[in-house]
Design an enzyme around this catalytic site. Sequence first.
Site, mmCIF file in Angstrom:
data_model
loop_
_atom_site.group_PDB
_atom_site.id
_atom_site.type_symbol
_atom_site.label_atom_id
_atom_site.label_comp_id
_atom_site.label_asym_id
_atom_site.label_seq_id
_atom_site.Cartn_x
_atom_site.Cartn_y
_atom_site.Cartn_z
ATOM 1 N N ALA A 17 -12.397 -2.136 5.769
ATOM 2 C CA ALA A 17 -11.296 -1.260 6.454
ATOM 3 C C ALA A 17 -11.625 0.106 6.213
ATOM 4 O O ALA A 17 -11.565 0.914 5.514
ATOM 5 C CB ALA A 17 -9.890 -1.495 5.995
ATOM 6 N N ASP B 130 -4.194 -6.406 -5.723
ATOM 7 C CA ASP B 130 -3.916 -5.088 -5.524
ATOM 8 C C ASP B 130 -3.714 -4.468 -6.862
ATOM 9 O O ASP B 130 -3.170 -5.228 -7.919
ATOM 10 C CB ASP B 130 -2.291 -4.925 -4.709
ATOM 11 C CG ASP B 130 -2.369 -3.719 -4.142
ATOM 12 O OD1 ASP B 130 -2.000 -2.622 -5.085
ATOM 13 O OD2 ASP B 130 -2.087 -3.604 -2.881
ATOM 14 N N ASN B 131 -3.847 -3.186 -7.450
ATOM 15 C CA ASN B 131 -3.606 -2.529 -8.482
ATOM 16 C C ASN B 131 -2.248 -1.913 -8.441
ATOM 17 O O ASN B 131 -1.854 -1.158 -9.410
ATOM 18 C CB ASN B 131 -4.567 -1.765 -8.901
ATOM 19 C CG ASN B 131 -4.904 -0.383 -8.202
ATOM 20 O OD1 ASN B 131 -4.093 -0.328 -7.025
ATOM 21 N ND2 ASN B 131 -5.586 0.416 -8.563
ATOM 22 N N ARG C 97 2.786 10.974 4.845
ATOM 23 C CA ARG C 97 2.340 10.860 6.178
ATOM 24 C C ARG C 97 3.275 11.104 7.193
ATOM 25 O O ARG C 97 4.548 11.257 6.952
ATOM 26 C CB ARG C 97 1.888 9.463 6.469
ATOM 27 C CG ARG C 97 0.530 9.156 5.688
ATOM 28 C CD ARG C 97 -0.063 7.792 6.127
ATOM 29 N NE ARG C 97 0.303 6.675 5.361
ATOM 30 C CZ ARG C 97 -0.468 5.589 5.234
ATOM 31 N NH1 ARG C 97 -1.359 5.274 6.042
ATOM 32 N NH2 ARG C 97 0.071 4.597 4.379
ATOM 33 N N TYR D 94 -11.903 11.124 0.553
ATOM 34 C CA TYR D 94 -11.646 10.005 1.248
ATOM 35 C C TYR D 94 -12.556 9.560 2.491
ATOM 36 O O TYR D 94 -13.069 8.408 2.456
ATOM 37 C CB TYR D 94 -10.321 10.112 2.017
ATOM 38 C CG TYR D 94 -9.498 8.864 2.736
ATOM 39 C CD1 TYR D 94 -9.194 7.721 2.145
ATOM 40 C CD2 TYR D 94 -9.282 9.133 4.254
ATOM 41 C CE1 TYR D 94 -8.681 6.701 3.077
ATOM 42 C CE2 TYR D 94 -8.941 8.138 4.968
ATOM 43 C CZ TYR D 94 -8.442 6.886 4.518
ATOM 44 O OH TYR D 94 -7.977 6.140 5.165
ATOM 45 N N VAL E 197 -0.443 -1.798 5.426
ATOM 46 C CA VAL E 197 -1.188 -2.662 6.426
ATOM 47 C C VAL E 197 -1.563 -4.098 5.807
ATOM 48 O O VAL E 197 -1.276 -5.123 6.527
ATOM 49 C CB VAL E 197 -2.494 -1.947 6.840
ATOM 50 C CG1 VAL E 197 -3.406 -2.818 7.691
ATOM 51 C CG2 VAL E 197 -2.208 -0.400 7.572
ATOM 52 N N LEU F 216 -14.158 -8.713 -9.775
ATOM 53 C CA LEU F 216 -13.161 -9.725 -9.589
ATOM 54 C C LEU F 216 -13.808 -11.317 -9.958
ATOM 55 O O LEU F 216 -14.677 -11.354 -9.145
ATOM 56 C CB LEU F 216 -12.747 -9.724 -8.232
ATOM 57 C CG LEU F 216 -11.335 -10.785 -8.173
ATOM 58 C CD1 LEU F 216 -10.148 -10.497 -8.959
ATOM 59 C CD2 LEU F 216 -10.979 -10.642 -6.621
#
Length: 318
Positions: free
Chosen positions: A118, A35-36, A190, A149, A16, A65
């Site tokens: 999100a 992003d990691n 998924r 999650y 996304v 950050l």
Amino acid sequence: MKTKKTAIVTGGSGFVGSHLVDRLLAHDYRVIAVDNLVTGSVENLSHLEVNPDLELIEHDIVEPLVFSDPVDVIYNMASPASPADYLALPLETLRVGSCGTRHMLDLAREKKARFLMASTSEIYGDPQVHPQEESYWGNVNPIGPRSVYDEAKRFSEALTMQYHRSYQVQTRVVRIFNTYGPRMRPNDGRVVPAFCCQALKNQPLTVFGDGSQTRSFCYVSDLVRGLQMLMDSDCLEPVNIGNPLEMTVLQFAERIRSLCGSSSEIVFKVLPEDDPKIRQPDIRRAREALGWEPEMDMETGLKGTIDYFRNLIILGKA
Ligand code: NAD
Ligand code: UDP
């Protein structure tokens, strides 16, 4: 010359996130993708390599950050998202939802930037209200395997709302329902990549349980349009973004098999623990507050997605 607005997209190398990066660049933002690469890939942004308005910072947002420039908006998309990924990365998922969200909220506070969290339809758990509207508090198993999650996202929502109340951060919360499209990892577990790759290879389609559980699938371009519309709105309440077109997983398997022109058989596997039995977004709030609704029809969206996986298979990448 007018300076461009700066957007930070955490999880910008993911499925996304990378589509959101495309959209923001097309709308004249300078974009910092953070992003990691735990579930994302630099390949998702490789078509933008020469774009001077995009910078990729490899960083785990579980750590603060430090960023010196002004920031206008922060889209916090970073988190493992596929059940297979978050079950394999349980503590990382809890950490990114808690510490990671906190660090990005602190940055939003420092920069006076708007912040979009999100979240997910998973915060409704195995719902007892159908379709799910935002006022529903959900039915989540707080100690089951999926809770790493679900509860991380519920905590993220709570933290986001409290940063608004305590520190007046301009916050937005989106509850994203199942979304599909190109750049999903072929092996992320998924249902969309699984069924597409299985059907294209004429392998058995693995339906979990008896396939009577329902989902409602939204195309990724509709989702990222909704994310930007929500960010630009004055809506402080959580907003569902998803496509209300609901079907059973078995119907979905048959649909993909037919679109692939495949001769795969359908096999039934054990239903994962706490797999929600029904899911459909109530999108009245998105319609009324944002003027958003899905535009992509399922046949076109799925055909494009199948073409994407077909190409990966030809290249030996799936
Ligand atoms: P994805 O796995 O493709 O993308 C997630 C990205 O976040 C990856 O690039 C990953 O490397 C990055 N990431 C993970 N942990 C990180 C960390 N600690 N620091 C920095 N980066 C990190 O998944 P996606 O489907 O693109 O999901 C994106 C977001 O949307 C997630 O927050 C997910 O929970 C949410 N969401 C997605 C869906 C969907 O159907 N795709 C549904 C509901 C919610
Ligand atoms: N599913 C399936 N076969 C697969 C992968 C998933 O039947 O190979 C089912 C899964 O049990 C769930 C639905 O498809 O009911 C959607 O699963 P996915 O992992 O895509 O997303 P979820 O909605 O569970 O987060």
